[in-house]
Design a protein around this motif. Structure first.
Motif, PDB file in Angstrom:
ATOM      1  N   PRO A 113     -17.864  14.792  61.610  1.00 19.58           N
ATOM      2  CA  PRO A 113     -18.070  15.292  60.240  1.00 19.58           C
ATOM      3  C   PRO A 113     -16.828  15.059  59.366  1.00 19.58           C
ATOM      4  CG  PRO A 113     -18.682  16.936  61.881  1.00 19.58           C
ATOM      5  CD  PRO A 113     -17.966  15.855  62.621  1.00 19.58           C
ATOM      6  N   ASN A 114     -17.071  14.770  58.116  1.00 20.20           N
ATOM      7  CA  ASN A 114     -16.008  14.633  57.113  1.00 20.20           C
ATOM      8  C   ASN A 114     -14.944  13.598  57.500  1.00 20.20           C
ATOM      9  OD1 ASN A 114     -17.221  16.635  55.529  1.00 20.20           O
ATOM     10  ND2 ASN A 114     -16.116  18.252  56.626  1.00 20.20           N
ATOM     11  N   LYS A 115     -15.377  12.554  58.211  1.00 18.73           N
ATOM     12  CA  LYS A 115     -14.461  11.467  58.568  1.00 18.73           C
ATOM     13  C   LYS A 115     -15.013  10.163  58.012  1.00 18.73           C
ATOM     14  CE  LYS A 115     -12.057   9.291  62.456  1.00 18.73           C
ATOM     15  NZ  LYS A 115     -11.840   9.269  63.933  1.00 18.73           N
ATOM     16  N   ALA A 116     -14.117   9.358  57.453  1.00 16.22           N
ATOM     17  CA  ALA A 116     -14.549   8.085  56.865  1.00 16.22           C
ATOM     18  C   ALA A 116     -13.401   7.086  56.894  1.00 16.22           C
ATOM     19  CB  ALA A 116     -15.031   8.286  55.431  1.00 16.22           C
ATOM     20  N   SER A 117     -13.752   5.839  56.781  1.00 17.93           N
ATOM     21  CA  SER A 117     -12.748   4.774  56.646  1.00 17.93           C
ATOM     22  C   SER A 117     -13.051   3.972  55.397  1.00 17.93           C
ATOM     23  CB  SER A 117     -12.756   3.865  57.882  1.00 17.93           C
ATOM     24  OG  SER A 117     -14.022   3.241  58.027  1.00 17.93           O
ATOM     25  N   PHE A 118     -12.010   3.452  54.776  1.00 23.96           N
ATOM     26  CA  PHE A 118     -12.165   2.681  53.536  1.00 23.96           C
ATOM     27  C   PHE A 118     -10.855   1.958  53.256  1.00 23.96           C
ATOM     28  CE2 PHE A 118     -11.124   7.107  52.691  1.00 23.96           C
ATOM     29  CZ  PHE A 118      -9.967   7.016  51.924  1.00 23.96           C
ATOM     30  N   SER A 119     -10.877   1.076  52.294  1.00 18.90           N
ATOM     31  CA  SER A 119      -9.654   0.396  51.860  1.00 18.90           C
ATOM     32  C   SER A 119      -9.334   0.820  50.430  1.00 18.90           C
ATOM     33  CB  SER A 119      -9.803  -1.129  51.943  1.00 18.90           C
ATOM     34  OG  SER A 119     -10.869  -1.587  51.137  1.00 18.90           O
ATOM     35  N   VAL A 120      -8.037   0.823  50.136  1.00 18.41           N
ATOM     36  CA  VAL A 120      -7.557   1.281  48.826  1.00 18.41           C
ATOM     37  C   VAL A 120      -6.614   0.240  48.248  1.00 18.41           C
ATOM     38  CG1 VAL A 120      -6.406   3.145  47.578  1.00 18.41           C
ATOM     39  CG2 VAL A 120      -7.592   3.645  49.713  1.00 18.41           C
ATOM     40  N   ASN A 138     -15.345  -0.458  50.345  1.00 21.29           N
ATOM     41  CA  ASN A 138     -15.930  -0.464  51.698  1.00 21.29           C
ATOM     42  C   ASN A 138     -15.902   0.924  52.345  1.00 21.29           C
ATOM     43  OD1 ASN A 138     -16.255  -3.331  51.499  1.00 21.29           O
ATOM     44  ND2 ASN A 138     -14.104  -3.560  52.074  1.00 21.29           N
ATOM     45  N   PHE A 139     -16.265   1.936  51.588  1.00 14.86           N
ATOM     46  CA  PHE A 139     -16.284   3.318  52.098  1.00 14.86           C
ATOM     47  C   PHE A 139     -17.372   3.452  53.154  1.00 14.86           C
ATOM     48  CE2 PHE A 139     -17.564   7.758  52.092  1.00 14.86           C
ATOM     49  CZ  PHE A 139     -16.347   8.431  52.066  1.00 14.86           C
ATOM     50  N   LYS A 140     -17.006   3.957  54.351  1.00 12.00           N
ATOM     51  CA  LYS A 140     -17.980   4.089  55.442  1.00 12.00           C
ATOM     52  C   LYS A 140     -17.727   5.392  56.196  1.00 12.00           C
ATOM     53  CE  LYS A 140     -19.820   1.737  59.515  1.00 12.00           C
ATOM     54  NZ  LYS A 140     -19.688   0.563  60.418  1.00 12.00           N
ATOM     55  N   ARG A 141     -18.755   6.243  56.255  1.00 12.39           N
ATOM     56  CA  ARG A 141     -18.635   7.506  56.964  1.00 12.39           C
ATOM     57  C   ARG A 141     -18.764   7.291  58.477  1.00 12.39           C
ATOM     58  NH1 ARG A 141     -18.801  11.874  53.726  1.00 12.39           N
ATOM     59  NH2 ARG A 141     -19.661  11.622  51.608  1.00 12.39           N
ATOM     60  N   SER A 142     -18.106   8.169  59.224  1.00  8.41           N
ATOM     61  CA  SER A 142     -18.241   8.157  60.673  1.00  8.41           C
ATOM     62  C   SER A 142     -19.611   8.704  61.060  1.00  8.41           C
ATOM     63  CB  SER A 142     -17.143   9.006  61.309  1.00  8.41           C
ATOM     64  OG  SER A 142     -17.372   9.166  62.697  1.00  8.41           O
ATOM     65  N   ASP A 143     -20.235   8.094  62.065  1.00  8.04           N
ATOM     66  CA  ASP A 143     -21.564   8.535  62.504  1.00  8.04           C
ATOM     67  C   ASP A 143     -21.507   9.797  63.347  1.00  8.04           C
ATOM     68  OD1 ASP A 143     -22.796   6.400  61.242  1.00  8.04           O
ATOM     69  OD2 ASP A 143     -22.583   5.091  63.000  1.00  8.04           O
ATOM     70  N   ASP A 144     -20.365  10.018  64.017  1.00 10.96           N
ATOM     71  CA  ASP A 144     -20.320  11.120  64.981  1.00 10.96           C
ATOM     72  C   ASP A 144     -19.287  12.208  64.674  1.00 10.96           C
ATOM     73  OD1 ASP A 144     -18.121   9.582  65.404  1.00 10.96           O
ATOM     74  OD2 ASP A 144     -18.567   9.083  67.495  1.00 10.96           O
ATOM     75  N   GLN A 182      -9.864  12.273  58.021  1.00 16.10           N
ATOM     76  CA  GLN A 182     -10.788  13.358  58.327  1.00 16.10           C
ATOM     77  C   GLN A 182     -10.303  14.600  57.591  1.00 16.10           C
ATOM     78  OE1 GLN A 182     -11.268  14.315  62.463  1.00 16.10           O
ATOM     79  NE2 GLN A 182     -12.861  15.841  62.087  1.00 16.10           N
ATOM     80  N   THR A 183     -11.205  15.274  56.893  1.00 17.57           N
ATOM     81  CA  THR A 183     -10.834  16.446  56.098  1.00 17.57           C
ATOM     82  C   THR A 183     -11.583  17.689  56.580  1.00 17.57           C
ATOM     83  OG1 THR A 183     -12.545  15.938  54.464  1.00 17.57           O
ATOM     84  CG2 THR A 183     -10.338  15.055  54.056  1.00 17.57           C
ATOM     85  N   ARG A 184     -11.017  18.861  56.275  1.00 15.55           N
ATOM     86  CA  ARG A 184     -11.664  20.123  56.660  1.00 15.55           C
ATOM     87  C   ARG A 184     -12.844  20.420  55.732  1.00 15.55           C
ATOM     88  NH1 ARG A 184      -9.485  23.402  60.057  1.00 15.55           N
ATOM     89  NH2 ARG A 184      -7.400  22.630  59.641  1.00 15.55           N
TER      90      ARG A 184
END
Length: 307
Positions: free
Chosen positions: A253-260, A245-251, A229-231
């Motif tokens: 802001p500016n939060k996401a999960s992905f693999s690297v 597999n970049f996926k934003r959080s629904d609830d 999560q970023t400012r």
């Protein structure tokens, strides 16, 4: 330089026109636990049966203690202990009698160490083998093997039928053998078991070794899961080659999960750092991640290897 106890070079095994083993190459060093992993039918048991001199190779070579596994099987077995994944015992002998018989066949005697192992595994040695469950039959074979003073221990799916507590006892005894400088070849499909104990790993697929090395050496082939999560506004990173597999959080802001890709983590972290990170969670890659990467497509296997 490490002493090589077991060496396999381009081993092949055919049953008629069917190639069970197409190209198997790996070695086991003195004092190491080598994990031999793959799904049922990949060729693990065929490889082990060839090492034990039960099957004769169709091509390539295999040596244990510098001796040919087919020609010198008798002398090799004097320094070897083996536990299969499905143990068959003499039904009218007790567990204790069978343990003593196995030890006698290896020119060894029942010791206090064998008694300690019987207690650890909570085996009733007075019962006849015909009354034993699969798990108890495995215990008999494991106790006999751990009681044997051998130079190489070969375990082929050895914890099949054991409960988690006895799996833990098995792992403790394997690590004790390693600390004594013994060599262990462990064939397994239980990835957590392999990851905990093994110094190096060999992955077999459809009769071929497709990767060998330490887990750390293989981590570049795996991906790390990241939740961040970023400012500042978090851009869509799915356009980069290193993020998957970049996926934003629904609830949030500016939060996401992905693999690297693990070897590209530095590059991605530099990008995220410029966005003022508020929260970051990363999950390191596991052996399962690596394994599934090779087996992400359905693999039929050879289908005729393991029972």
């Amino acid at each position: 330089m490490a002493e090589t106890v077991l060496s396999i070079n381009h081993l092949q095994k055919k049953f008629g026109k069917f190639e069970a083993l197409k190209d198997i190459t790996f070695d086991v060093q003195k004092g190491e636990v080598f994990g031999f992993i793959g799904p049922n039918g990949a060729g693990k048991s065929t490889t082990i049966r060839t090492l034990l001199g039960i099957l004769r190779a169709s091509g390539g070579s295999a040596t244990i203690f510098g001796k040919d596994v087919w020609k010198d099987a008798v002398s090799i077995h004097e320094r070897l202990a083996y536990v299969p994944g499905d143990v068959y015992l003499w039904p009218n002998l007790t567990g204790g009698e069978i343990i003593d018989l196995f030890l006698k066949l290896n020119h060894q005697k029942h010791t206090t160490h064998a008694d300690e192992l019987i207690k650890q595994f909570e085996l009733d040695p007075s019962k006849k083998a015909r009354t034993y469950s699969k798990g108890n039959r495995q215990k008999v074979a494991l106790i006999a093997a751990f009681s044997t003073d051998a130079d190489l221990y070969i375990f082929d799916e050895p914890t099949s039928g054991l409960d988690p507590l006895n799996e833990e006892i098995f792992q403790k005894n394997v690590l004790a053998l390693k600390s004594q400088g013994k060599s262990i070849l462990l064939s397994s499909h239980i990835l957590s078991e392999v990851e905990r104990m093994c110094d190096r790993i060999g992955i077999i697929r459809e009769g071929r070794i497709i990767e060998t090395g330490t887990l750390d050496e293989m981590r570049h082939l795996t991906r790390t899961m990241v939740t961040v999560q970023t400012r500042q506004t978090l851009p869509d990173l799915s356009g980069t080659d290193d993020v998957h597999n970049f996926k934003r959080s629904d609830d949030t802001p500016n939060k996401a999960s992905f693999s690297v890709d693990s070897d590209k983590m530095d590059k991605v972290m530099q990008t995220l750092a410029g966005l003022e990170i508020i929260g970051l969670q990363s999950t390191p890659p596991t052996l399962e991640d690596l394994f599934l990467r090779y087996y992400q497509k359905d693999s039929k296997g050879d289908g005729q290897d393991e029972a």
